[in-house]
Structure formats: C-alpha cells, structure tokens
Enzyme design. Structure first.
Site, PDB file in Angstrom:
ATOM      1  N   GLU B  50      92.054 -39.737  27.891  1.00 59.85           N
ATOM      2  CA  GLU B  50      90.665 -39.805  28.364  1.00 59.85           C
ATOM      3  C   GLU B  50      89.717 -40.366  27.301  1.00 59.85           C
ATOM      4  O   GLU B  50      88.702 -40.969  27.633  1.00 59.85           O
ATOM      5  CB  GLU B  50      90.181 -38.431  28.827  1.00 59.85           C
ATOM      6  CG  GLU B  50      90.777 -37.972  30.146  1.00 59.85           C
ATOM      7  CD  GLU B  50      92.116 -37.266  29.995  1.00 59.85           C
ATOM      8  OE1 GLU B  50      92.648 -37.213  28.856  1.00 59.85           O
ATOM      9  OE2 GLU B  50      92.646 -36.766  30.999  1.00 59.85           O
ATOM     10  N   PHE B 112      92.596 -22.434  36.425  1.00 62.36           N
ATOM     11  CA  PHE B 112      93.460 -23.388  35.723  1.00 62.36           C
ATOM     12  C   PHE B 112      92.694 -24.689  35.449  1.00 62.36           C
ATOM     13  O   PHE B 112      92.069 -25.240  36.346  1.00 62.36           O
ATOM     14  CB  PHE B 112      94.715 -23.680  36.561  1.00 62.36           C
ATOM     15  CG  PHE B 112      95.592 -24.724  35.936  1.00 62.36           C
ATOM     16  CD1 PHE B 112      96.207 -24.476  34.707  1.00 62.36           C
ATOM     17  CD2 PHE B 112      95.786 -25.950  36.539  1.00 62.36           C
ATOM     18  CE1 PHE B 112      97.010 -25.433  34.111  1.00 62.36           C
ATOM     19  CE2 PHE B 112      96.579 -26.927  35.941  1.00 62.36           C
ATOM     20  CZ  PHE B 112      97.201 -26.668  34.726  1.00 62.36           C
ATOM     21  N   GLN B 113      92.774 -25.154  34.228  1.00 62.59           N
ATOM     22  CA  GLN B 113      92.078 -26.372  33.771  1.00 62.59           C
ATOM     23  C   GLN B 113      90.574 -26.309  34.021  1.00 62.59           C
ATOM     24  O   GLN B 113      89.933 -27.331  34.271  1.00 62.59           O
ATOM     25  CB  GLN B 113      92.687 -27.624  34.415  1.00 62.59           C
ATOM     26  CG  GLN B 113      94.085 -27.923  33.879  1.00 62.59           C
ATOM     27  CD  GLN B 113      94.592 -29.303  34.213  1.00 62.59           C
ATOM     28  OE1 GLN B 113      94.243 -29.877  35.232  1.00 62.59           O
ATOM     29  NE2 GLN B 113      95.446 -29.847  33.352  1.00 62.59           N
ATOM     30  N   LYS B 162      86.149 -29.906  43.036  1.00 63.04           N
ATOM     31  CA  LYS B 162      87.165 -30.419  43.966  1.00 63.04           C
ATOM     32  C   LYS B 162      86.697 -30.333  45.421  1.00 63.04           C
ATOM     33  O   LYS B 162      86.843 -31.288  46.187  1.00 63.04           O
ATOM     34  CB  LYS B 162      88.450 -29.616  43.777  1.00 63.04           C
ATOM     35  CG  LYS B 162      89.612 -30.149  44.579  1.00 63.04           C
ATOM     36  CD  LYS B 162      90.861 -29.303  44.367  1.00 63.04           C
ATOM     37  CE  LYS B 162      92.009 -29.855  45.209  1.00 63.04           C
ATOM     38  NZ  LYS B 162      93.175 -28.969  45.184  1.00 63.04           N
ATOM     39  N   MET B 479      88.367 -46.561   3.177  1.00 60.83           N
ATOM     40  CA  MET B 479      87.030 -46.162   2.747  1.00 60.83           C
ATOM     41  C   MET B 479      87.084 -44.818   2.021  1.00 60.83           C
ATOM     42  O   MET B 479      86.353 -44.598   1.053  1.00 60.83           O
ATOM     43  CB  MET B 479      86.082 -46.100   3.950  1.00 60.83           C
ATOM     44  CG  MET B 479      84.616 -45.993   3.581  1.00 60.83           C
ATOM     45  SD  MET B 479      84.052 -47.351   2.545  1.00 60.83           S
ATOM     46  CE  MET B 479      83.437 -48.498   3.764  1.00 60.83           C
TER      47      MET B 479
END
Lengths: 172, 591
Positions: B50, B112-113, B162, B479
């Site tokens: 993502e 869940f999630q 959802k 760096m």
C-alpha cells in the site's frame, strides 16, 4: 502571555480531536478548553485558554483557521472581553465548620447546591482569581472534590456603540 | 435508479476525470474491486504494497497536477499507506485515498483488520471522512476532491465501511461544493501587491526564492516574466526545481543545505527576499536568527500559516501564486525601466563572482572509480532532449540529482522534500509513467533507499511501466555516512550496506532488465542501452563510496558558511581508497 481564543466550529464528531490534535501536534499549550453547542445546533463554541508570545498566538489563530471544521476564530485579547469560570467544590463540614462554610459561600456569592450531614457541595462562578480565593478559604475545612469548567468568554460590545445607544435611549 | 456504494464510488471517479487508481485489495473493499473489475473507464494498477500505491498516486499527481487516487483495505492496508499520506501532506500533494473499513455495526469492536483510519490519518491529511451512510457517499467524494485540489493542496482520506459499499442509494453528483469553514484566498491584497512592487523597484540586491507552490499553481510563465522583466536572480527550493529553467542565466539553482554557493550567498546578502510558494523550511533557512540579516521579506503563499511561521515577513501576501504574480507583473510592466539594471549592476557583478569562485565541482579521473555526479551529469546530457520526468529517493543521490539535473520545465521533478521518504522515488516514477505512457521516466536512486519499495518492480513489469532506475550504488546509506564522516569522527554506525543484493539479478528475477556499469568508460553506452529498452530497467552503477555532497551547510549553520569540500583530515583518510577497506568494515562492526 495568556490569551483567550473563541472558536466557532462545526458541531460534528471528531472536531474536538482535530482541535486538540492541532495543539498537541504543534506543541501549543492548552490551559483550559470548554465546548458546547451554540444557539444554532449545527455549530459549537469552544473557548480555549492558551499562552505564548505574539508569534505563537498568531500561529495558533492561523492554524485553527486552517482547520476545515473551524468556522470562525477570535482572539479575545484583541478586544475587551468578559470571562467566567464555574467551580463545584465538595467540602467536609464538621459541626463547627458548617457555619463558617456558609459564611464563605455568602461572601463569594456562591451557592450550596447539595448538602449532607457531613458535606456541602458549593457552586461558585467568577474569574479565576475569585475561584482560587474561595478554594484557598475552603481548603482548611477539607476539600473532598473539586471540578472546574474552564473559562468561557465573550467579547464586550464596543463602549462607543453602547454610549451611542444609551444616548438614543435618553433622547427617546 | 439506485446504485450500490461501489458503483457510486466509480461514477464519482469518472466525474472527477480519474483514469487510474493505484490499489491493493482486501476483505472489506472486495465489493469495490469486484465492481471496478466489471468496467473499463477506470484502470486499476495493482501494487504490491500500500505504501507503493500511495507514492504512485503522489507521482501521478505531481506529474499531472491533478489529484492522484489510491485505494487500500482496512487495518494494515491503512497503516501501510500512512507514510505516503504524511509525505503528501508535507509536500502539499493533491491526493485522495480511499480506505476500506469494517462494517459500521462492527466499528469499535476490535474487529478483524479494524483500525481507526480517521484517527490514524488525522495528523497527516488535510481532511478526512468516515462515510456512515451510502446516501452521503457521492457528496463526500465530491468534497474530498475539492479539498484535496484547492487552496494549498493536500491528501484527503475517505473511509468507506464494507456495508456502505454494498448498500444502495440514488446517485446524484453535486455540481458545486460549499464548506463554510473552508474558503481559500486566491486573490492577493491589492495594497500589499503594490507595496511589493515598490519594494522590488527599489531593491539593490533582490532575490527570488521560489518553491513547490509555484509548481502547483502553474505559475512558471508568470515567474519567468517577472524574473526577466526585473532581472532578479532565482533561487529554487528542492520542491521548486523545474519551475524556472535550470540553464537560464538568471537561475541560481537550488538553495539550502546542499544548494549552490551562489544561491545561498545571494540569499544571505540580499536586501529583498521575494518568497513565492515556499515555506522557509529549516533546510533552507539554516540558523533562523542569522537568516538573511539585511533583507526585507515579501512572502506570497496561499496558506496563511506559512507566513511568519519561521521568519519575520515585512510584506505578507496571502493568495494563489499565479493570480498574485499576474497582478504584480502588471504593475511592474508599467513601471520597470532601464534604471533597475544600473541599480543592480554591482549585485550581478557580485553574483557572477560567486558563481565563478565556487561552481559545483567534482573530480572524475579517466580510469578512476565512477563519481556519482558524473552519472547524473551524463544522464542529464543524454536525456535532456527527451524532456524526461525525473524521480528520486532521498539522500546523497537526491541532492546530486537536484544539483546536476537542470530541469527546464515544472511537473518533471518527483522528489520527497518535507518528509524525506526513502523508497519514494521508484513508485512515484511509476505513477508518472502510468499517467504518461509514452514519456521517458527516470528514477535516480541510491542502493539504500531503492530497497524500500523494491517489491513494486513486480507492478512495473506486470503493468508495463517501463521506468528506468539508475542506482548510484555506493554500498552505504551515503548521506548518513557523510554526516558520520563530518560530525561523528568517521564511525560508520549502521550505515554500511555491503554489496548485496545483486541488482542486475534482482531486476532479472522480476522479469525486468538489469544492467551494470563496470567502469566510467562504459557509462554512456550502458545508459544508452537502458534508455533504448522498452521494459523497466535497473542500471546498477557502483560508485566511489566516499564521495561527499557539497556545498553543505551543517544543520543549524549559517547560509554563508558552507563547507565546500572534504576537510583535510578526511581527504587524507580516504585518499586512494576506492573500495570499503577492512578498517572501515571494522568501524562498522565495532561501532
């Protein structure tokens, strides 16, 4: 320096956390914050007491204005304003203290809003100094509980327009 | 007719002109993916992570000037995209991110999630929404695009549970948006603009300091007119590169921590700083108390909070850069005459002197190790006629790219400025490539940062996004190593990366093309081969590991006190060493 900032916001969920998150995320100080719906129920009024130098206050006002849910921001220190805070204080009152507690209530024009044989619950409004003063006087009796609302404030009507209006009244 | 939430979502995207969505599915967004699968108007680019989706949307937005769109699932999908949102917020990139959420009846149940997507994204978005009712969905999406692309642009999150994507509602798309707490100011105050014009006429040592705001506002033409008309030198910020032609005689190049000598000196000694769409970041100001000590400051910005946040401003102008510059130019056109040129002759003499005294420089020996600057310089020279889009990651290679790749036009430069997000470049380049399939898109990367989001090579191959990655491979977080050499007595704590992976094999494993430049003499040939390939390519260029990026203003230092080359003790230590020595490995191990 202490500033009182009046913020009109959308009355929806999450707005308080956006404002609070702005202060914590940018390291601005909040001394107190009070919030309640306005006459128009789609908006809420927040009164935020904060402190900082001129540059910080300018940033606070600008950053608040930048929030999409904020409708209006007024730094009340830029005008004349009146502010009040309410405290509710529960005090232990043994026999000999009950009269003393009532005398203090009287002096401060406070109210007893609940009473049991061993306690008084006292409501007092005023500026923070007055609240501090009554707390100091009640402390020797034994304070059992103390809640304060934080300050609410409103800008004073400009003196000149008030004077003009007064004149009008006299003429009429 | 009633549509499902998922169908409404797609109808809204179509009306906003969205052609491409960077997305990764999951349980609560399946309805949306299923609906996307059954139509052809909106293309879905399936990413492998993502964060990649978020940066691709950023790259798309920076290259096109339109909002980029990404779609992720709840919970880990959301937490993974946070870095891209924070990056977009810092760099004012218009982005609309859609996240899935557990069904409304489960919100708050630790389902869940489940994650508090609105809470997580609040500090790193311009605004965010949780849509609780399908009837609000279309209006919310309209507002999201409006907020993301107007005023100072930024990322907006729309969280869709959802059940909302499955429920049905009548679809009507609002024509206009009105939000009472959000009214960006586009027109600058006329009085202030007049004051600015007067200050510009009088200034003996003026400097233009321009940033990303000019890019997003599309004001490069107006800027060019202003600079040429008034003969004022132009300093660009990292985000502003390309907004003024890099090879124009008035261009001073980039300013700031690794800016050019003339850009920083001109800033420090100027008597009038004209800041346009730039925000006086600490990498530009250095020590604030000694920043531009002799200058009056004009600051044009659409975001009032940018003004007087870091430094004092004498003439603040809140407004859109393009609108304000047009008005300013109009006043100046009537007043500018030959006098300013004479007035500023000593200033230009001084600037040319600075330019000649300390130009950007490096030593490339014919048979010596490859210098990273040489790679960027050759890449620039070989591609400039093709008007490429250039993405970078974050670190030394980014600064060399900024110094040596002299872009001529805006919207060609994709880099992570404010947040400094390693792993930004490759997915951002892919996002730009998805918007412009026929253009040449380059990604200049380091071996450290390219490994963050390397997984997107699978996306590049499958979705046919032929980005050319040029890795300046020094085996270090370069760096970090530079700072360790300069400020931590050369102890390479966790900065040495060794020589793994083999990037050529890695590219091949993904089905892309891998090439390696073995010696400096091969550089042009290999780069040309890469540029002629129509697939994604990794060009691995092993470079001199100890090259440092100069000029450099140490953090918190003053702008006129630049380090221009390695201090003598560092030069001595590294003379002749082309590879990481056993002693260096020891410092790595014992540090």
């Amino acid at each position: 320096m202490e500033h009182i900032i009046s913020v009109t916001v959308e009355n929806k969920f999450g707005v308080l956390s956006r404002v609070a998150g702005l202060f914590s995320g940018r390291g601005f100080n909040i001394e107190s914050l009070s919030v309640a719906p306005t006459l128009d129920p789609s908006m809420s009024q927040m009164t935020i007491v904060t402190s900082g130098d001129e540059r910080i206050i300018e940033q606070i006002v600008k950053q608040l204005n930048k929030l999409i849910d904020v409708i209006k921001v007024v730094d009340l220190n830029e005008t004349e304003f009146v502010s009040r805070e309410t405290a509710i204080i529960k005090v232990h009152t043994k026999d000999q203290d009950r009269a003393e507690a009532l005398r203090i209530v009287d002096i401060f024009r406070a109210n007893v809003i609940d009473s049991t044989p061993t306690t008084y619950t006292i409501e007092v409004s005023g500026d923070p100094k007055k609240i501090e003063a009554i707390i100091n006087l009640l402390q020797p009796l034994g304070i059992k509980d103390l809640v304060r609302t934080g300050r609410v404030a409103v800008a004073r009507e400009p003196v000149r327009s008030a004077a003009v209006q007064a004149k009008k009244v006299v003429r009429e | 007719m009633k549509l499902t939430g998922a169908e409404i979502f797609i109808e809204c995207l179509k009306r906003e002109g969205v052609k491409t969505v960077f997305a990764l599915p999951g349980g609560v967004v399946l309805k949306i993916f299923d609906t996307l699968h059954q139509q052809k108007d909106v293309e879905v680019i399936l990413t492998r992570h993502e964060q990649g989706a978020g940066h691709m949307a950023e790259g798309y937005a920076k290259a096109t000037g339109k909002a980029g769109v990404c779609l992720v699932t709840s919970g880990p999908g959301m937490t993974n995209v946070i870095t891209a949102l924070a990056d977009a917020y810092m760099d004012s990139v218009p982005l609309v991110c859609f996240s899935g959420q557990v069904p409304t009846n489960l919100i708050g149940n630790d389902a869940f999630q489940e994650a508090d997507n609105v809470g997580l994204s609040r500090p790193c978005t311009k605004y965010n929404f949780l849509v609780k009712d399908v009837n609000d969905l279309a209006g919310t999406i309209k507002e999201a695009f409006y907020i993301a692309t107007t005023g100072r642009p930024g990322p907006v999150l729309v969280d869709i549970p959802k059940d909302v994507s499955m429920a049905k509602a009548e679809f009507t798309y609002p024509n206009a948006v009105s939000i009472r707490g959000y009214n960006p100011t586009y027109d600058g105050n006329k009085w202030q603009i007049k004051q600015a014009a007067e200050a510009i006429m009088k200034a003996k040592k003026p400097i233009l300091y321009v940033g990303g705001g000019v890019v997003f506002s599309g004001a490069s033409q107006e800027l060019l007119e202003l600079a040429e008309m008034t003969q004022i030198p132009v300093d660009m910020t990292l985000m502003g590169l390309g907004v003024f032609p890099g090879e124009h005689p008035l261009s001073m190049g980039m300013l700031g921590m690794h800016g050019t000598y003339q850009a920083n000196m001109a800033m420090h000694y100027s008597d009038l700083v004209i800041a346009i769409g730039a925000r006086f970041d600490d990498r530009v100001t250095g020590k604030v108390s000694e920043f531009c000590p002799h200058a009056k400051v004009i600051h044009v910005d659409i975001d009032p909070t940018s003004i007087r946040k870091n430094i004092h401003v004498d003439i603040p102008i809140v407004g859109d850069c393009k609108t304000v510059l047009r008005e300013l130019n109009q006043i100046l056109r009537a007043t500018v005459n030959g006098e300013q040129k004479d007035l500023r002759k000593p200033w230009w003499d001084q600037i040319r002197e600075w330019q000649q005294a300390h130009p950007l420089t490096y030593q490339q020996e014919k048979d010596g190790p490859i210098k990273p600057q040489q790679v960027v310089k050759r890449l620039y020279e070989l591609t400039k006629d093709r008007d490429p889009i250039v993405a970078t990651d974050v670190g030394q290679h980014q600064m060399w790219a900024a110094q040596y790749f002299k872009l001529a036009k805006p919207n060609r430069w994709l880099t992570s400025g404010g947040l400094g997000t390693m792993g930004f470049g490759f997915p951002a380049a892919m996002g730009a490539q998805a918007a412009f399939r026929d253009r040449l898109v380059l990604c200049i990367a380091g071996d450290g940062s390219v490994q963050m989001n390397m997984q997107e090579m699978a996306t590049a191959v499958v979705s046919k996004l032929p980005v050319k990655i040029i890795i300046l491979n020094n085996g270090f977080h370069g760096m970090v190593r530079q700072w360790q050499d300069l400020f931590y007595e050369g102890r390479y704590a966790s900065s040495y990366l060794d020589t793994t992976p083999d990037f050529v094999k890695l590219a091949e494993a993904y089905g892309a093309v891998g090439l390696r430049v073995k010696k400096v003499g091969d550089l042009d040939a290999v780069l040309k081969e890469a540029l002629a390939t129509d697939k994604p390519v990794i060009v691995d260029v092993p470079t001199y590991p100890y090259e440092n990026c100069y000029p450099m203003i140490p953090a918190g230092g003053c702008n006129h006190e630049m380090i221009l080359e390695d201090p003598p003790e560092l030069k001595k230590k590294q003379s002749g060493s082309t590879k990481v020595t056993p002693e260096d490995k020891d410092t790595v191990l014992t540090a």
